[in-house]
Structures are given as structure tokens and as C-alpha cells.
Design an enzyme around this catalytic site. Structure first.
Site, PDB file in Angstrom:
ATOM      1  CD  GLN A  74     -17.691  29.058  49.914  1.00  0.00           C
ATOM      2  OE1 GLN A  74     -17.823  29.711  50.785  1.00  0.00           O
ATOM      3  NE2 GLN A  74     -18.501  29.220  48.729  1.00  0.00           N
ATOM      4  CB  SER A  75     -11.045  31.665  52.192  1.00  0.00           C
ATOM      5  OG  SER A  75     -10.256  32.348  53.242  1.00  0.00           O
ATOM      6  CG  ASN A  76     -14.701  30.356  56.968  1.00  0.00           C
ATOM      7  OD1 ASN A  76     -15.878  30.572  56.654  1.00  0.00           O
ATOM      8  ND2 ASN A  76     -14.200  29.068  57.186  1.00  0.00           N
TER       9      ASN A  76
END
Ligand SMILES: *Cc1c(COP(=O)(O)O)cnc(C)c1O
Length: 338
Positions: A74-76
């Protein structure tokens, strides 16, 4: 410090707002303000946008046609990089690391993961503990052998180039506070791969702001977190042309709110997200800003900030809520279709 010396693609919506949080201030008995870096623009914004303005300018200067980066599922940062690549007409390839071993379909397919694909990026996934930096270099070499010009961005965009974005933010924030006559006693924010805190430390020192900065950790234990930030802050002030101005004591991180590990929200994280949502109408995220806010709230309740004006730098990440909605247990009333 004269940042126009460095190449920059101006895609961020700046300056971001500096606002008071009246209901949270009342709740906690501290004068609390928020710097809205969740609203920087580029695929809904977040702290990586400021870093990517400088990083993607380097990519453009070298004539890159492919950008690569890596991060957690879930890397922004991955999502924002994909958006910049789209806007600048480059391909984007993302290496994702499964740090949480979650089987939740939303975690693995919604939120940031969905948006990466929407922006046209390609992605591959690897087990937690993989040497992602080494793997990314390998991939980059493979693509170079095929004739591509590849620009590799480290996880979180955290190198001296990316940190320039937060040196700029330090100037922006202090300028806003001075213009409104607001004396800031402390800045608090979530710290991870360290570029945000390192850039802020570098910028605050370079303008001699004398405002203490507290990073709330989201992954590493305190000695490692502080060392990472310090090392990068040293490189950043060298790049800015003022070597030697950062001292080890300028770097402070509290890592008491990490919980079981990176990307695993604690009950305190969830409570902090709910408090911001219900008192201020502001969305935090379960990986970073929620943990940062948990630290802010807990330390405020313990009296650490007594009599102070504190600015919480909101680093963004609300897109991640849709990968983590099952971490909140609400009874959603069933609404039947007619
Ligand atoms: C990446 C990120 C952080 C941490 O910033 P670093 O520069 O990696 O330390 C904080 N909040 C959000 C929402 C992020 O995406």
C-alpha cells in the site's frame, strides 16, 4: 539556501494550507495546528509529491523513459510516482514488498494498488524481507540492456534530492507562520524512510528557525530511525551548500507508537484516525499519519506539549484507508436495493 538552483517540475499545489484544529485543540488542551501536506496534489496528494518535484526533474534531465521505484504493497510513494510518470509521459514500473502478509483482498487490490494500475504503471510483488533495492537495480539493468533510459527512485523517494522538497517545505511553513504572527513551538509528523524529517531538519537549520521537530516512528526502532534521518540530513545540507549545520541532537524520533510493525495499525492508530475524522473532518491513514497522530495525541494527553503551539504536518495517505477498511469494525447497516 536558494532552492531555485535545483531542477524541479512544478506539479504540486503549493503552498499547502496551515490551519488551526479548534476542536482537537479543545479536546487535548494544546494549541494544535495542521500543515495540510495531504493536499499537495498528484493523485490525491501526500508528502511524496514535494520530493517527486525534484526527483522527477532529474529523471527528465537525464531523458528517462522509464521510472522505477519500490515500496510496501500500500505504498503511497508508488502511487504518487505512477501519477508523476503519467503526467510526464514516462513509463513506471513498481516493485512491491509484502511487508504485512495480509490476505485481505482490499489490502492487496484496492487503495494505492488500484491507483497504480489506473495510472498505467506495471508492478511485481515480492515477499517481505527481500532486498528490494538490489532487486530494483537488477531490474533497471535488465531494462537498460534493452535500450531503455531508466531513472531509479529509492523507496519513499528518500535521498538528498527528494529531501530538498522538505527543505522547501520548512521555508514555506515558517514563512506562513511569520506572515500570520504564529509562533510555533514544535512540529510533529510521521517518519518512515526518513526523507521528510531529514529535509525538514535541513531546511529548519538552514534558515535558523529554532523550532524543535519530532518524528513519530512507523517502522524502525529509535536508534536506527534517528541515525537514518541524521545521515540523510547531513547529505541534504551538503547538497544545499551548507555542510556541518546539522547536529545529532537536532534529530528526534519517538518510536513508541509503531506497535507490532510496519503497516500494522494498533488500536491507538485506529482511535487517532477516528478522532481526527470526527472532530476535524480530516482523513489520516493507517500506516503513517494515523501512527503519527496517535503519538501526537498521547503525548499531548501526557502533558508533553503543555502551553505549546504545535503544528502537526499531515503527510497524507488517506487512499490507504480503502486498503485497510477491514481494520475498522463498523456495523454497516445493510441498505437493500429496491
Ligand atoms: C512515506 C510517508 C510518510 C513517511 O515519510 P518519509 O519521508 O518516508 O519518512 C509519512 N506519511 C505518509 C502518508 C507517507 O506516505
Amino acid at each position: 539556501m536558494h532552492l531555485a538552483r535545483f531542477p524541479r517540475v512544478r506539479l504540486a499545489h503549493l503552498p499547502t494550507a496551515l490551519e488551526r484544529m479548534p476542536r482537537l485543540s479543545e479536546e487535548l488542551g494544546v494549541d494544535l495546528w495542521i500543515k495540510r501536506d495531504d493536499c499537495t496534489g498528484m493523485s490525491s496528494g501526500g508528502n511524496k509529491t514535494r520530493k517527486l518535484e525534484f526527483l522527477m526533474a532529474e529523471a527528465q534531465e537525464m531523458g528517462a523513459d522509464l521510472v522505477m521505484t519500490q515500496g510496501a504493497t500500500q505504498s503511497n510513494h508508488a502511487r504518487q510516482t505512477a501519477a508523476f510518470a503519467a503526467r510526464l509521459g514516462m513509463d513506471c514500473h513498481i516493485l512491491l514488498e509484502d511487508r504485512t502478509r495480509s490476505n485481505d483482498p482490499n489490502y492487496n487490490g484496492s487503495g494505492n494498488v488500484f491507483l497504480n494500475f489506473l495510472h498505467g504503471a506495471t508492478a511485481e510483488k515480492h515477499p517481505g524481507g527481500t532486498d528490494m533495492a538490489a532487486l530494483m537495480e537488477e531490474r533497471a539493468e535488465e531494462e537498460r540492456a534493452k535500450g531503455r533510459t531508466v531513472y531509479v527512485i529509492p523507496g519513499g523517494g528518500s535521498n538528498a534530492t527528494g529531501a530538498l522538497g522538505y527543505a522547501a517545505c520548512a521555508m514555506e511553513l515558517v514563512g506562513q507562520a511569520d506572515a500570520m504572527g504564529l509562533k510555533i513551538d514544535r512540529i510533529v509528523h510521521a517518519t518512515g524512510s526518513s526523507g521528510t524529517q531529514a529535509g525538514l531538519v535541513a531546511g529548519l537549520k538552514a534558515i535558523n528557525a529554532q523550532i524543535p521537530l519530532l518524528g513519530i516512528g512507523t517502522r524502525a526502532p529509535q536508534p536506527k530511525q534517528e541515525q537514518m534521518v541524521y545521515d540523510l540530513a547531513v547529505k541534504t545540507v551538503e547538497k544545499l551548500g551548507c555542510p556541518g549545520i546539522v547536529a545529532r541532537e537536532d534529530v528526534m524520533a519517538n518510536t513508541d507508537y509503531v506497535g507490532e510493525g510496519y503497516g500494522l495499525p494498533t488500536p491507538g492508530t485506529i482511535a487517532a484516525i477516528e478522532l481526527f475524522a470526527r472532530l476535524e473532518g480530516i482523513l489520516l491513514d493507517p500506516v503513517y499519519s494515523g501512527k503519527g497522530a496517535d503519538g501526537l495525541i498521547d503525548l499531548a494527553r501526557k502533558g508533553t506539549f503543555e502551553g505549546e503551539t504545535v503544528v502537526f504536518l499531515h503527510t497524507g495517505g488517506s487512499v490507504g484507508l480503502f486498503g485497510y477498511n477491514n481494520a475498522f469494525d463498523y456495523d454497516t447497516p445493510a441498505i437493500a436495493a429496491e
